[in-house]
Design a protein around this motif. Structure first.
Motif, PDB file in Angstrom:
ATOM      1  N   ALA A 115      80.199  10.808  14.638  1.00 17.22           N
ATOM      2  CA  ALA A 115      78.693  10.791  14.455  1.00 17.22           C
ATOM      3  C   ALA A 115      78.035  12.174  15.049  1.00 17.22           C
ATOM      4  CB  ALA A 115      78.280   9.585  15.031  1.00 17.22           C
ATOM      5  N   VAL A 116      78.599  12.558  16.153  1.00 16.78           N
ATOM      6  CA  VAL A 116      78.101  13.783  16.818  1.00 16.78           C
ATOM      7  C   VAL A 116      78.281  14.808  15.931  1.00 16.78           C
ATOM      8  CG1 VAL A 116      78.756  15.359  18.724  1.00 16.78           C
ATOM      9  CG2 VAL A 116      78.437  12.801  19.301  1.00 16.78           C
ATOM     10  N   LEU A 159      67.568  11.572  19.162  1.00 13.44           N
ATOM     11  CA  LEU A 159      67.697  10.543  20.227  1.00 13.44           C
ATOM     12  C   LEU A 159      68.802   9.924  20.609  1.00 13.44           C
ATOM     13  CD1 LEU A 159      64.117   8.903  19.149  1.00 13.44           C
ATOM     14  CD2 LEU A 159      64.449  10.621  21.044  1.00 13.44           C
ATOM     15  N   VAL A 160      69.051   9.832  21.728  1.00 13.52           N
ATOM     16  CA  VAL A 160      70.277   9.090  22.078  1.00 13.52           C
ATOM     17  C   VAL A 160      70.053   7.803  23.158  1.00 13.52           C
ATOM     18  CG1 VAL A 160      71.949  11.041  21.533  1.00 13.52           C
ATOM     19  CG2 VAL A 160      71.032  10.689  23.876  1.00 13.52           C
ATOM     20  N   THR A 161      70.936   6.783  23.044  1.00 14.62           N
ATOM     21  CA  THR A 161      71.017   5.830  23.983  1.00 14.62           C
ATOM     22  C   THR A 161      72.175   6.133  24.958  1.00 14.62           C
ATOM     23  OG1 THR A 161      69.437   4.611  22.302  1.00 14.62           O
ATOM     24  CG2 THR A 161      70.675   3.411  24.260  1.00 14.62           C
ATOM     25  N   LEU A 162      71.918   6.155  26.307  1.00 15.48           N
ATOM     26  CA  LEU A 162      73.066   6.450  26.770  1.00 15.48           C
ATOM     27  C   LEU A 162      73.578   5.138  27.585  1.00 15.48           C
ATOM     28  CD1 LEU A 162      72.142   9.414  29.003  1.00 15.48           C
ATOM     29  CD2 LEU A 162      73.876   9.385  26.899  1.00 15.48           C
TER      30      LEU A 162
END
Length: 129
Positions: free
Chosen positions: A11-12, A22-25
């Protein structure tokens, strides 16, 4: 930061350079901490004249006391509180650690068990996490 697995790595690498994302950590849950928490629940049960028969019963009470629940209307029309899940998919390590902290506060306030002494006992039995 590194991707958690090969799916995340793929994905990266699919993100074009210089693109905003936007990322969810989420921190992966530590199974040892989960076992430690359940050992803590067992220790509370042992020290409260078996007010609760199982860890699940105490956990249910703690979820309500900490607000980790949602209101539900029963068939009778009365409002009841339904505990939310703490499973690995529902709660990452950061949220689980905060939940455990709130549980320790409630155990201290409502049952009178010193959280530091309780944690010391569990660490001696289970090993520190």
């Amino acid at each position: 930061m590194v991707p958690a697995d090969y799916h995340a790595d793929d994905a990266v690498h699919e993100i074009a350079e210089n693109r905003e994302v936007l990322v969810t950590l989420r921190r992966a849950r530590n199974p040892k901490f989960h076992r430690w928490f359940f050992a803590l629940l067992r220790k509370v049960i042992e020290n409260t004249d078996k007010r609760w028969n199982t860890e699940e019963q105490l956990l249910y009470s703690l979820k309500i006391a900490t607000g980790h629940c949602e209101p539900v209307i029963a068939l009778t029309g009365e409002m009841m509180l339904y505990p939310k899940s703490i499973n690995f998919g529902a709660m990452d390590e950061i949220k689980f650690k905060a939940f455990v902290g709130r549980c320790l506060d409630e155990i201290h306030l409502n049952i009178g068990i010193d959280p530091d002494l309780l944690m010391d006992e569990i660490n001696a039995e289970q090993g520190a996490i």
